[in-house]
Design a protein around this motif. Structure first.
Motif, PDB file in Angstrom:
ATOM      1  N   SER A  24      30.146 -15.673   8.037  1.00 17.38           N
ATOM      2  CA  SER A  24      31.114 -14.853   7.316  1.00 17.38           C
ATOM      3  C   SER A  24      31.747 -13.872   8.285  1.00 17.38           C
ATOM      4  CB  SER A  24      30.444 -14.091   6.176  1.00 17.38           C
ATOM      5  OG  SER A  24      31.364 -13.212   5.553  1.00 17.38           O
ATOM      6  N   SER A  25      33.053 -13.745   8.189  1.00 15.56           N
ATOM      7  CA  SER A  25      33.760 -12.764   9.006  1.00 15.56           C
ATOM      8  C   SER A  25      33.909 -11.450   8.254  1.00 15.56           C
ATOM      9  CB  SER A  25      35.133 -13.303   9.397  1.00 15.56           C
ATOM     10  OG  SER A  25      35.903 -13.592   8.242  1.00 15.56           O
ATOM     11  N   GLU A  26      33.502 -11.458   6.964  1.00 11.99           N
ATOM     12  CA  GLU A  26      33.695 -10.265   6.141  1.00 11.99           C
ATOM     13  C   GLU A  26      32.398  -9.506   5.900  1.00 11.99           C
ATOM     14  OE1 GLU A  26      36.610 -12.738   3.211  1.00 11.99           O
ATOM     15  OE2 GLU A  26      36.170 -10.670   2.631  1.00 11.99           O
ATOM     16  N   PHE A  27      31.273 -10.224   5.889  1.00  8.90           N
ATOM     17  CA  PHE A  27      30.030  -9.601   5.487  1.00  8.90           C
ATOM     18  C   PHE A  27      28.918  -9.886   6.482  1.00  8.90           C
ATOM     19  CE2 PHE A  27      31.706  -8.440   1.467  1.00  8.90           C
ATOM     20  CZ  PHE A  27      32.532  -9.467   1.069  1.00  8.90           C
ATOM     21  N   THR A  28      27.994  -8.968   6.558  1.00  9.57           N
ATOM     22  CA  THR A  28      26.765  -9.186   7.307  1.00  9.57           C
ATOM     23  C   THR A  28      25.766  -9.849   6.381  1.00  9.57           C
ATOM     24  OG1 THR A  28      27.187  -7.253   8.691  1.00  9.57           O
ATOM     25  CG2 THR A  28      24.922  -8.069   8.590  1.00  9.57           C
ATOM     26  N   LEU A  29      25.248 -10.986   6.807  1.00 13.29           N
ATOM     27  CA  LEU A  29      24.392 -11.796   5.942  1.00 13.29           C
ATOM     28  C   LEU A  29      22.917 -11.442   6.029  1.00 13.29           C
ATOM     29  CD1 LEU A  29      26.039 -15.284   6.609  1.00 13.29           C
ATOM     30  CD2 LEU A  29      26.462 -13.733   4.683  1.00 13.29           C
ATOM     31  N   GLU A  30      22.548 -10.588   6.959  1.00 14.05           N
ATOM     32  CA  GLU A  30      21.149 -10.362   7.275  1.00 14.05           C
ATOM     33  C   GLU A  30      20.298 -10.032   6.044  1.00 14.05           C
ATOM     34  OE1 GLU A  30      18.484  -7.781  10.478  1.00 14.05           O
ATOM     35  OE2 GLU A  30      20.519  -7.168   9.980  1.00 14.05           O
ATOM     36  N   THR A  69      15.972 -28.610   7.822  1.00 13.67           N
ATOM     37  CA  THR A  69      15.398 -27.319   8.204  1.00 13.67           C
ATOM     38  C   THR A  69      16.482 -26.251   8.130  1.00 13.67           C
ATOM     39  OG1 THR A  69      13.815 -28.389   9.694  1.00 13.67           O
ATOM     40  CG2 THR A  69      14.183 -26.024   9.973  1.00 13.67           C
ATOM     41  N   ILE A  70      16.211 -25.195   7.383  1.00 11.50           N
ATOM     42  CA  ILE A  70      17.141 -24.079   7.294  1.00 11.50           C
ATOM     43  C   ILE A  70      16.650 -22.968   8.220  1.00 11.50           C
ATOM     44  CG2 ILE A  70      15.981 -22.924   5.359  1.00 11.50           C
ATOM     45  CD1 ILE A  70      18.774 -22.276   4.221  1.00 11.50           C
ATOM     46  N   SER A  71      17.600 -22.280   8.836  1.00 14.49           N
ATOM     47  CA  SER A  71      17.236 -21.173   9.714  1.00 14.49           C
ATOM     48  C   SER A  71      18.401 -20.193   9.748  1.00 14.49           C
ATOM     49  CB  SER A  71      16.909 -21.673  11.125  1.00 14.49           C
ATOM     50  OG  SER A  71      18.046 -22.290  11.715  1.00 14.49           O
ATOM     51  N   ARG A  72      18.131 -19.019  10.272  1.00  8.26           N
ATOM     52  CA  ARG A  72      19.192 -18.033  10.381  1.00  8.26           C
ATOM     53  C   ARG A  72      19.125 -17.334  11.713  1.00  8.26           C
ATOM     54  NH1 ARG A  72      18.889 -14.777   5.236  1.00  8.26           N
ATOM     55  NH2 ARG A  72      20.713 -13.775   6.162  1.00  8.26           N
ATOM     56  N   ASP A  73      20.283 -17.009  12.263  1.00  7.50           N
ATOM     57  CA  ASP A  73      20.400 -16.232  13.482  1.00  7.50           C
ATOM     58  C   ASP A  73      21.232 -15.007  13.103  1.00  7.50           C
ATOM     59  OD1 ASP A  73      21.002 -15.083  15.921  1.00  7.50           O
ATOM     60  OD2 ASP A  73      21.293 -16.988  16.934  1.00  7.50           O
ATOM     61  N   ASP A  74      20.553 -13.938  12.781  1.00  2.63           N
ATOM     62  CA  ASP A  74      21.266 -12.761  12.290  1.00  2.63           C
ATOM     63  C   ASP A  74      22.103 -12.106  13.388  1.00  2.63           C
ATOM     64  OD1 ASP A  74      18.461 -12.021  10.150  1.00  2.63           O
ATOM     65  OD2 ASP A  74      20.349 -13.018   9.641  1.00  2.63           O
ATOM     66  N   ALA A  75      21.759 -12.319  14.637  1.00  4.75           N
ATOM     67  CA  ALA A  75      22.587 -11.788  15.722  1.00  4.75           C
ATOM     68  C   ALA A  75      23.966 -12.457  15.735  1.00  4.75           C
ATOM     69  CB  ALA A  75      21.893 -12.003  17.059  1.00  4.75           C
ATOM     70  N   LYS A  76      24.006 -13.708  15.269  1.00  4.57           N
ATOM     71  CA  LYS A  76      25.274 -14.438  15.191  1.00  4.57           C
ATOM     72  C   LYS A  76      25.829 -14.462  13.771  1.00  4.57           C
ATOM     73  CE  LYS A  76      24.278 -17.495  19.088  1.00  4.57           C
ATOM     74  NZ  LYS A  76      24.152 -18.904  19.553  1.00  4.57           N
ATOM     75  N   ASN A  77      25.118 -13.799  12.841  1.00  2.17           N
ATOM     76  CA  ASN A  77      25.545 -13.761  11.440  1.00  2.17           C
ATOM     77  C   ASN A  77      25.768 -15.176  10.892  1.00  2.17           C
ATOM     78  OD1 ASN A  77      26.030 -11.996   9.229  1.00  2.17           O
ATOM     79  ND2 ASN A  77      28.232 -12.375   9.390  1.00  2.17           N
ATOM     80  N   THR A  78      24.829 -16.051  11.199  1.00  2.84           N
ATOM     81  CA  THR A  78      24.984 -17.470  10.876  1.00  2.84           C
ATOM     82  C   THR A  78      23.684 -18.032  10.307  1.00  2.84           C
ATOM     83  OG1 THR A  78      26.631 -17.755  12.632  1.00  2.84           O
ATOM     84  CG2 THR A  78      25.582 -19.748  11.787  1.00  2.84           C
ATOM     85  N   VAL A  79      23.829 -18.886   9.316  1.00  2.00           N
ATOM     86  CA  VAL A  79      22.701 -19.644   8.762  1.00  2.00           C
ATOM     87  C   VAL A  79      22.976 -21.114   9.025  1.00  2.00           C
ATOM     88  CG1 VAL A  79      21.484 -20.290   6.652  1.00  2.00           C
ATOM     89  CG2 VAL A  79      22.173 -17.909   7.029  1.00  2.00           C
ATOM     90  N   TYR A  80      21.945 -21.815   9.458  1.00  2.00           N
ATOM     91  CA  TYR A  80      22.074 -23.217   9.829  1.00  2.00           C
ATOM     92  C   TYR A  80      21.295 -24.111   8.864  1.00  2.00           C
ATOM     93  CZ  TYR A  80      23.425 -21.105  14.270  1.00  2.00           C
ATOM     94  OH  TYR A  80      24.030 -20.351  15.243  1.00  2.00           O
ATOM     95  N   LEU A  81      21.754 -25.335   8.748  1.00  2.00           N
ATOM     96  CA  LEU A  81      20.999 -26.374   8.055  1.00  2.00           C
ATOM     97  C   LEU A  81      20.946 -27.577   8.983  1.00  2.00           C
ATOM     98  CD1 LEU A  81      19.528 -27.088   5.387  1.00  2.00           C
ATOM     99  CD2 LEU A  81      21.640 -28.276   4.698  1.00  2.00           C
ATOM    100  N   GLN A  82      19.795 -27.777   9.595  1.00  2.00           N
ATOM    101  CA  GLN A  82      19.581 -28.937  10.463  1.00  2.00           C
ATOM    102  C   GLN A  82      19.154 -30.101   9.586  1.00  2.00           C
ATOM    103  OE1 GLN A  82      19.966 -29.349  13.906  1.00  2.00           O
ATOM    104  NE2 GLN A  82      19.576 -31.501  13.442  1.00  2.00           N
ATOM    105  N   MET A  83      19.919 -31.162   9.626  1.00  2.00           N
ATOM    106  CA  MET A  83      19.664 -32.321   8.763  1.00  2.00           C
ATOM    107  C   MET A  83      19.319 -33.522   9.640  1.00  2.00           C
ATOM    108  SD  MET A  83      22.684 -31.836   5.927  1.00  2.00           S
ATOM    109  CE  MET A  83      23.964 -32.325   7.056  1.00  2.00           C
ATOM    110  N   ASN A  84      18.088 -33.990   9.523  1.00  4.05           N
ATOM    111  CA  ASN A  84      17.615 -35.143  10.287  1.00  4.05           C
ATOM    112  C   ASN A  84      17.314 -36.300   9.350  1.00  4.05           C
ATOM    113  OD1 ASN A  84      17.703 -33.566  12.658  1.00  4.05           O
ATOM    114  ND2 ASN A  84      15.616 -32.848  12.330  1.00  4.05           N
ATOM    115  N   TYR A  85      17.224 -37.494   9.923  1.00  2.00           N
ATOM    116  CA  TYR A  85      16.887 -38.695   9.151  1.00  2.00           C
ATOM    117  C   TYR A  85      17.782 -38.811   7.915  1.00  2.00           C
ATOM    118  CZ  TYR A  85      12.788 -38.171  12.113  1.00  2.00           C
ATOM    119  OH  TYR A  85      11.963 -38.013  13.184  1.00  2.00           O
ATOM    120  N   LEU A  86      19.061 -38.653   8.127  1.00  2.00           N
ATOM    121  CA  LEU A  86      20.000 -38.667   7.011  1.00  2.00           C
ATOM    122  C   LEU A  86      20.050 -40.030   6.346  1.00  2.00           C
ATOM    123  CD1 LEU A  86      22.722 -36.412   8.600  1.00  2.00           C
ATOM    124  CD2 LEU A  86      21.665 -36.022   6.370  1.00  2.00           C
TER     125      LEU A  86
END
Length: 122
Positions: A24-30, A69-86
């Motif tokens: 998000s460019s508007e909000f801090t997600l932490e 696998t879900i994860s977050r990098d609050d320094a980058k204000n980003t949440v990831y969803l790693q999707m394997n074995y699709l």
């Protein structure tokens, strides 16, 4: 009003991997819980995974547990969803959303992104 932005979708073969990002460019997600949802053609929206504020609690739908696998990098204000074995049944538009008034995955998701298409096909 779209306040989040997803990226990373695409076309992948069965058994492949993708990593989705939500920022998000508007909000801090932490302090917010951030969830990933998906909607396949002709089907209702399904909750896929959620990570609470500060990453204290993580939940997964049974259909993706052990593969996503879900994860977050609050320094980058980003949440990831790693999707394997699709699988082909993972094909859907994937959305991220945040709980603006709560840090819990049980809160109300009231800010959404526009979605990113994930297609699993050979």
């Amino acid at each position: 009003q779209l306040q989040l932005e997803e990226s990373g979708g695409g076309l992948v073969q069965p058994g492949g991997s993708l990593r989705l990002s939500c920022t998000s460019s508007e909000f801090t997600l932490e302090q917010n819980a951030v969830g990933w949802f998906r909607q396949a053609p002709g089907k209702g929206r399904e909750g896929v995974s959620c990570i609470s504020g500060l990453g204290i609690t993580i939940t997964y739908a049974a259909s993706v547990k052990g593969r996503f696998t879900i994860s977050r990098d609050d320094a980058k204000n980003t949440v990831y969803l790693q999707m394997n074995y699709l699988r082909p049944e993972d094909t859907a538009v994937y959305y991220c959303a945040r709980t603006s008034h709560s840090s819990s995955c049980g809160g109300s998701f009231d800010s959404w992104g526009q979605g990113t298409q994930v297609t699993v096909s050979s």
